[in-house]
Enzyme design. Sequence first.
Site: not given
Ligand SMILES: Cc1cc2nc3c(=O)[nH]c(=O)nc-3n(C[C@H](O)[C@H](O)[C@H](O)COP(=O)(O)O)c2cc1C
Length: 364
Positions: A30, A179, A182, A184, A231, A239, A322
């Site tokens: 997001t 989704h 997390n 939702y 997912r 949350n 990230r």
């Molecule tokens: C800025 C940001 C926004 C995120 N928004 C979502 C989202 O909209 N839907 C979702 O399933 N996960 C979301 N996540 C979680 C990521 O999909 C991912 O699971 C998480 O960053 C861990 O992976 P990484 O270590 O490779 O960053 C978000 C993470 C970040 C950093």
Amino acid sequence: MEDTTLSTLYTQTPLGALTLQNHLVMAPMTRCRALDNIPNALMAEYYAQRGSAGLIITEGVSPSPNGLGYPRIPGLFSAAQVEGWHLITDAVHAKGAKIFAQMMHCGRIAHPLNLPAGARMIAPSAVAAAGEMYTDAEGMKPHPVPQAMSTEDIEATVGEFVQAAENAAAAGFDGVELHSANGYLLEQFIRPNTNQRTDGYGGPIENRARFVLEVAEGVIGAIGKDKVGIRLSPFGVFNDMPVYDTMAADYTYLAQKLDACGLVYIHLVDHEAMGAPAVPDDMKATFRRLFKRTLILSGGYDAARAESDLAEGKCDLIAVGRPFLANPDLVNRWKTGAAVNQPDMDTFYTPGSNGYTDYPVLNA
Ligand SMILES: Cc1cc2nc3c(=O)[nH]c(=O)nc-3n(C[C@H](O)[C@H](O)[C@H](O)COP(=O)(O)O)c2cc1C
């Protein structure tokens, strides 16, 4: 230059009927750049910059005005939104990546100040989340108590997911990701702390899973099983979703039922790298054993760990969040062993191009 001769990460691979240009998936993130909840040219530039991924999963996209819990998140329920998304799918396809829309209905993780006129904050039961959420109008506000969904609300919401999936296909998406992680709406039905219903959608896991399975079956019926993934976040606590006694058994049941649905993939969340409790290895192994199609793992990956988890057969694809946010050319950087940019948390959710489309790219 890294020795990539034994690498599988950068080779083509199938996903259902699609061929992905490599095994790297951009995880859903997001970013709150969709002014008036409509995708735009700036977002097309951001996603196209990351088009060397095998698969891009978009940020959470609401299938309904009721699901727009956060400020400036996009929807997929109006003609303007379909048109906006078409810009993005075209731009990404031109770079060779495939793209799925993540269908995110926020449910109780919302605030009336973030919702458009006439929208309602709904959830399985009238249980507020602990803590506060950000609103553009008044900053941080406590989570309000949502309205418990009636049977009509449940039917209508399943219908919204189905319509949004049809809209996704019309907007040029290769598929959708439900989704159900997390905290939702879909996960709010699965978990007993947020689902205290006494009808056919609450109580034992057979009932708590019903809404998710109805959405999955409805969406599959509309656009086909090769175009629908999901997912999940077993043992996730984000949350205000605490761990409970029968968590492992509940998610084992879900793995079996989702396998029977024939979804193209299951994508597991692991937020240990973000400070959350780890997902037990045997839970991931259970999904690998019970779910016969594509398994995507995510959370805290670097190139070496991605390569070794693929080599060990723990999963079929690796999703990365990230590092993709901060490195438009992540695939090239990982492949060549180059240094990576670090993400700037302060601009994760702020409007505009700063911290969005301006991360530096290495010269080719
Ligand atoms: C800025 C940001 C926004 C995120 N928004 C979502 C989202 O909209 N839907 C979702 O399933 N996960 C979301 N996540 C979680 C990521 O999909 C991912 O699971 C998480 O960053 C861990 O992976 P990484 O270590 O490779 O960053 C978000 C993470 C970040 C950093």
